[in-house]
Design an enzyme around this catalytic site. Structure first.
Site, mmCIF file in Angstrom:
data_model
loop_
_atom_site.group_PDB
_atom_site.id
_atom_site.type_symbol
_atom_site.label_atom_id
_atom_site.label_comp_id
_atom_site.label_asym_id
_atom_site.label_seq_id
_atom_site.Cartn_x
_atom_site.Cartn_y
_atom_site.Cartn_z
ATOM 1 N N LEU A 58 1.454 4.293 5.551
ATOM 2 C CA LEU A 58 2.004 2.965 5.310
ATOM 3 C C LEU A 58 1.320 1.950 6.232
ATOM 4 O O LEU A 58 1.803 1.661 7.320
ATOM 5 C CB LEU A 58 3.516 3.012 5.568
ATOM 6 C CG LEU A 58 4.379 2.044 4.770
ATOM 7 C CD1 LEU A 58 5.835 2.453 4.857
ATOM 8 C CD2 LEU A 58 4.187 0.623 5.210
ATOM 9 N N GLU A 60 -1.036 -1.460 5.495
ATOM 10 C CA GLU A 60 -1.753 -2.309 4.540
ATOM 11 C C GLU A 60 -3.123 -2.744 5.050
ATOM 12 O O GLU A 60 -4.096 -2.758 4.290
ATOM 13 C CB GLU A 60 -0.917 -3.539 4.182
ATOM 14 C CG GLU A 60 0.251 -3.256 3.240
ATOM 15 C CD GLU A 60 1.477 -2.716 3.953
ATOM 16 O OE1 GLU A 60 1.490 -2.694 5.206
ATOM 17 O OE2 GLU A 60 2.438 -2.310 3.268
ATOM 18 N N PHE A 83 3.640 -4.984 -2.761
ATOM 19 C CA PHE A 83 4.151 -6.318 -3.124
ATOM 20 C C PHE A 83 3.303 -7.345 -2.387
ATOM 21 O O PHE A 83 2.847 -7.093 -1.278
ATOM 22 C CB PHE A 83 5.618 -6.478 -2.709
ATOM 23 C CG PHE A 83 6.555 -5.602 -3.479
ATOM 24 C CD1 PHE A 83 7.106 -6.030 -4.687
ATOM 25 C CD2 PHE A 83 6.869 -4.341 -3.015
ATOM 26 C CE1 PHE A 83 7.959 -5.207 -5.406
ATOM 27 C CE2 PHE A 83 7.720 -3.509 -3.732
ATOM 28 C CZ PHE A 83 8.268 -3.941 -4.929
ATOM 29 N N HIS A 129 9.473 -9.744 -1.516
ATOM 30 C CA HIS A 129 8.952 -9.007 -2.671
ATOM 31 C C HIS A 129 8.580 -9.939 -3.828
ATOM 32 O O HIS A 129 8.297 -9.468 -4.916
ATOM 33 C CB HIS A 129 9.982 -7.987 -3.181
ATOM 34 C CG HIS A 129 10.130 -6.786 -2.311
ATOM 35 N ND1 HIS A 129 10.522 -6.855 -0.997
ATOM 36 C CD2 HIS A 129 9.942 -5.468 -2.563
ATOM 37 C CE1 HIS A 129 10.582 -5.635 -0.486
ATOM 38 N NE2 HIS A 129 10.225 -4.779 -1.419
#
Lengths: 326, 360
Positions: A58, A60, A83, A129
């Site tokens: 996890l 990005e 997202f 989101h």
């Protein structure tokens, strides 16, 4: 041809690209066993195996960063950010690294990667989101920014993005993932990455936009037709590089325009189009350029999000204002 | 309640040649004969000559801001000399020693620091990454390159060199963390020169070592004396070999000292004592290896004079070529932006060049 949803068209294009080119990899959070939180990568792990569909930790920034490394090594990574609200930590990698690698090595290394992600609101998602951050990417030289609004365009543009030799940020309208459906031929035909799509021709006013709001623009055009006004509807879809010629040509015919996007007004990408209309397009204008956008506020939580997202009524009001001029 | 030790770790520190040039014991195979270390010595001498010239060029207005590697030459030379040609180097902005060893030319380095992108179009190591100015941003690239090697089942590895400050950044941790479960063939080499501009190592982190950051990522970490080129090469060679054989990534912390300012735009006297710098000259890598070579009878005064003269010649020739290289035409800023320039930017290119804009 079967009618499929936009997210299924994404899946179809990914599978097609992976079938035709062994260097295409899919990576991101939960893209493998889970098939992506929106199921965009559903079934790919089974079909193509864990060496081509990688569930990442996890992280990005590193998802974008390892894609730069993979791309420099001649792979074609297609990275998913879950997202758009989580994509901002990739901007350093996209801006300082991906978009520049070809330039700064004078072509010795290049970065054929795609960073794809859902964008926009309207699905009652949690905080962070529902962001519309396309303008954060459109001001980055060396990057293409694509934002389709229908299954066919999603299929053809994603194929083009993956085959493109340079980095592409590929935004997918969350609100239309399931809502937009049409028949899509899995024919491997890509769409051009630098052309607007004229979805409806009209001579009275031009409606210009991208992402989920294009559907509202089409609905507004129907309503205007009922009032006897013919609206031309342009889906910009490829924001960068911008097909200014198609936009200017349309407004030269209609003399009026409404620019629509879900992202905030100030320094939104609509401002660039408005500036071009105020430049080379100025003398064809019969009315002030109208912009219908999200407010310059923080994206609200779901109870108020549909009052943030501009809908058909705001587009219609702007169009009617424009049509009253002259 | 029960409490037991869930896991335990330790970090080793390795040195083969001490600050005075004395061997601490048997040297590794590649250094068994003192003469085998001469190419490493000469490469460090070349780096120091290059750095001195680059600083001089900057001081006289003929080069842009430049980051000297004074006192840290053993880190890059030790590491790069452990690499195979097919490995890929991802350097930060102070690793010209490694780049020179890899075949990047002094002219290319001068072009880059002189403000010309052609300096990153290396004629030699075509797959090596350009210098990373953003701190630690190249760490995930090294993971990506390593992933490419692993997916293609090639016995190659990536080597990323970054500084002590870089270990405070997320990119660094994200990269080594990803390298863990994927067993990526990557070596992360921390050039711990004790200073991130003005921030000392002690203010960077409360961790006792930087090498132990590997433990959180589940990969091995170790410390070496970064002024001992033999120790650096030995550790990096072991790590690269392990990586190429599928054993996964390693973090190596090389402990050295930044004897220079951060860059030519910096004045380190504002934040550190000269006394500490002066003390740190003891054990610097070139004098250390020279003392060893001389003691072993492998190096003479004449050898030294030749090495210095050769380095000066190489650097002077590069300088001459650099100063004689005309700037790129303006079109170059457009011509490498995309594989094929989109029409909108073609129009800007024409405008910038004072040409008639093509029809949009």
């Amino acid at each position: 041809m079967p009618e499929i949803a936009l997210v299924e068209a994404i899946n179809l294009a990914l599978a097609r690209a992976m079938t035709e080119d062994a260097s295409v990899l899919v990576l991101g959070e939960d893209v493998g066993r889970d098939g992506g939180v929106f199921r965009a990568t559903d079934g790919l792990l089974t079909r193509f195996g864990p060496e081509r569909v990688l569930d990442t930790p996890l992280a990005e920034a590193a998802i974008a960063g390892i894609s730069v490394g993979l791309a420099a090594q001649r792979f074609r990574p297609v990275a998913e950010i879950q997202f758009m609200g989580f994509a901002y930590s990739t901007i350093d990698q996209m801006l300082n690294q991906a978009a520049r690698l070809r330039t700064r090595t004078r072509g010795r290394l290049s970065c054929p990667m795609v960073l794809r992600m859902p964008a926009g609101g309207g699905v009652h998602a949690p905080e962070h989101h529902s962001e519309s951050g396309e303008a954060c990417f459109t001001n980055i030289p060396g990057l293409r920014v694509v934002y389709p609004s229908s299954p066919r365009r999603a299929y053809g543009l994603l194929l083009a993005a993956i085959r493109d030799p340079d980095p592409v940020v590929f935004l997918e309208p969350t609100r239309l993932y399931r809502a937009a459906r049409e028949d899509v031929a899995d024919d491997g035909v890509a769409l051009p990455l630098d052309r607007c799509f004229t979805l409806r021709e009209g001579s009275d006013i031009t409606l210009i936009g991208w992402g989920a709001i294009v559907r509202d623009m089409l609905a507004a055009a129907d309503r205007l037709a009922a009032e006897g006004k013919q609206a031309e509807v342009i889906d910009v879809a490829t924001l960068v590089p911008l097909d200014s010629a198609s936009i200017l040509a349309s407004v030269a015919r209609t003399g009026r325009c409404v620019i629509c996007h879900e992202a905030p007004l100030t320094a939104g990408f609509g401002a660039e189009i408005a500036a071009q209309l105020a430049g080379p397009g100025l003398l064809s204008l019969l009315a002030p350029v109208e912009r219908v956008t999200g407010w310059d506020t923080v994206m609200p939580l779901p109870r108020l999000e549909m009052q943030y997202i501009p809908g058909v009524e705001r587009i219609l009001a702007a169009a009617r204002r424009s049509l009253q001029h002259g | 309640m029960t409490t037991e030790t869930a896991a335990q770790f330790s970090i080793t520190f390795t040195r083969y040649i001490d600050a005075d040039g004395h061997p601490t014991g048997a040297l590794p195979e590649f250094a068994a004969r003192a003469a085998d270390l001469i190419p490493l010595y000469r490469a460090m001498v070349l780096t120091r000559a290059f750095d001195a010239k680059a600083v001089a060029l900057q001081r006289t207005g003929r080069l842009g801001t430049f980051a000297s590697s004074l006192g840290q030459e053993a880190v890059g030379i030790g590491a790069a000399s452990a690499m195979a040609p097919g490995d890929v180097l991802l350097p930060s902005f102070r690793e010209q020693s490694a780049q020179l060893w890899r075949g990047v030319t002094p002219l290319e380095l001068l072009l880059y620091w002189g403000g010309d992108e052609r300096g990153s179009d290396f004629a030699g190591p075509r797959e090596d990454f350009p210098i990373s100015v953003p701190v630690a941003a190249h760490a995930p690239h090294a993971a990506g390159v390593a992933l490419a090697f692993a997916l293609r089942k090639e016995k190659r590895a990536s080597l990323c060199i970054l500084g002590d400050g870089a270990t405070s950044k997320g990119d660094f941790y994200e990269a080594i963390n990803m390298a863990g479960p994927w067993r990526l063939p990557m070596v992360m080499l921390v050039n711990n020169n004790q200073w991130a501009i003005s921030v000392p190592r002690s203010a960077q982190t409360a961790a006792a070592t930087l090498a132990q950051k590997a433990i959180a990522a589940g990969i091995p970490g170790e410390q070496v004396d970064g002024n001992d080129v033999v120790a650096v090469r030995d550790a990096v060679a072991r790590a690269l070999a392990r990586a190429r054989e599928g054993g996964g990534a390693t973090l190596v912390e090389a402990i050295t000292y930044r004897l220079s300012d951060h860059t030519t735009a910096d004045d380190a006297r504002r934040y550190r004592d000269d006394a500490a710098v002066t003390a740190s000259w003891h054990g610097e890598p070139i004098a250390r290896l020279r003392a060893y070579l001389v003691a072993q009878g492998a190096w003479s005064r004449e050898d030294e004079e030749h090495a210095l003269a050769d380095a000066a010649t190489a650097v002077d020739e590069a300088t001459e070529s650099y100063l004689a290289t005309p700037p790129q035409p303006l079109a170059a800023i457009f011509d490498h932006l995309f594989a094929e320039l989109p029409p909108s930017i073609r129009a800007q290119r024409a405008q910038a060049l004072g040409q008639e804009a093509p029809d949009a």
